[in-house]
Design an enzyme around this catalytic site. Structure first.
Site: not given
Length: 366
Positions: A159-161, A342
């Site tokens: 999800v982050e990168t 999230y």
């Protein structure tokens, strides 16, 4: 990261690698420039200093004074480094963007489905399987050491990168200097992040003018802010340095973060509910007894692992709402980013990647 829950991401396609970003001039075999109490600088950053936007800024000079007196930095070298930083107006504009102030829709409009669709796609899951396969040993070791399963670690990094593909293109020192010296509303917080970033660069032998990340200064595969680096980052590959752009160090650091924030090994994250509870407040911060939820008309679709309390989560499915029991491990995911969407995306993406990997070649040699 958890400090940036309300911020909009800015990303760039980067290749995943096992070393920190190389200098922009691609010089790799050079003699570093150092000073007592200073940094290990790339030679391209030595010699004539090219003045940036904060070269004569009083706040920058006060910051240098503090770093010299409290941490023993070389005054001239630190001043020369910070004098090269640039004010990034797009960073200021992004920081000023606030959440919409309009009223939420009167009925369901598919908000969760749209959010989920950004992350859980066949291509993205397949890319996650590639990451899982490549770093399965580190993922399994992280579970043994910290008690955090591969699915959660992979879900966070995905999800982050996108598993290192979108780690950010902004020079971190420019972002942090901009927010420290040109953004009064959050200057105290970001000055602390800049302080910690410079200490990190000195300790780890990084050139602070080379490292790139998000527009707010988040770094590496897991998008740690410098303060999170200080508190939770670990040298997981045993090379004597902590490098958040190294996937193994990132895996161990994410796992350590979750352990420190109360991850309960072997316990469930959330359980879908039968029924509807339109009169009850929902969100990851809520806390209801299981009895109260039952009285409101809800029942769990599977075991709650013996928990007698849960948050009430509500997902907008377009045609209606889907309710979930949020358990302590779900709340732990929200410590990374304070958002129900999230946390659910992290969990469901990780589960999807794990299922696909185990059905494929995750435990087979290439």
């Amino acid at each position: 990261m958890r400090y940036l829950a309300a911020l909009l991401p800015i990303v760039v396609l980067l290749s995943a690698c096992s070393s920190k970003p190389k200098p922009s001039n691609d010089v790799t075999e050079t003699t570093p420039q150092t000073a007592k109490g200073g940094f290990l600088l790339d030679p391209s950053h030595s010699g004539q200093v090219q003045m940036g936007d904060f070269a004569y800024d009083p706040a920058m000079n006060r910051f240098v004074d503090k770093m010299v007196s409290e941490h023993g930095f070389d005054r001239q070298q630190l001043h020369d480094v910070l004098a090269q930083t640039k004010r990034l107006d797009y960073v200021l504009k992004l920081m000023d963007r606030q959440a919409p102030t309009t009223r939420p829709p009167a009925g369901p409009n598919g908000a969760w489905l749209r959010y989920r669709g950004k992350f859980i796609t066949p291509d993205n899951v397949q890319n996650g399987v590639v990451f899982w396969n490549q770093y399965q040993d580190a993922l399994q070791r992280a579970q043994q050491v910290y008690g955090v399963p591969p699915e959660i670690i992979v879900g966070i990094i995905g999800v982050e990168t996108r598993w290192g593909r979108v780690m950010g293109k902004t020079r971190i020192i420019d972002a942090l200097a901009t927010l420290s010296f040109a953004y009064p509303r959050r200057a105290e917080y970001f000055s602390g992040e800049l302080e910690t970033f410079l200490l990190m660069a000195r300790e780890e032998g990084d050139d602070p003018l080379n490292l790139k990340g998000s527009f707010a200064g988040a770094m590496g595969y897991g998008q740690f802010m410098p303060s999170s680096f200080k508190s939770y980052a670990v040298d997981f590959n045993g090379d004597g340095h902590i490098n958040l752009w190294d996937p193994e160090d990132a895996i161990g650091s994410v796992a350590n973060y979750f352990k420190a924030h109360g991850w309960q090994s072997g316990k469930k994250v959330a359980v879908p509910a039968n029924g509807q509870a339109p009169t009850l407040e929902n969100g990851f911060k809520t806390n209801y007894s299981i009895t109260a939820l039952a009285e409101a008309g809800l029942s769990p679709q599977s075991s709650l692992d013996g928990y007698q309390q849960a948050s009430l989560l509500r997902l907008d499915m377009g045609t209606g709402y889907q309710y979930w029991y949020g358990l302590p491990n779900f709340y732990t995911i929200t410590r990374y980013n304070h958002s129900t969407h999230y946390a659910m995306a992290v969990w469901q993406l990780g589960e999807a990647v794990g299922q696909a990997a185990r059905q494929g070649s995750v435990f087979q040699s290439n």
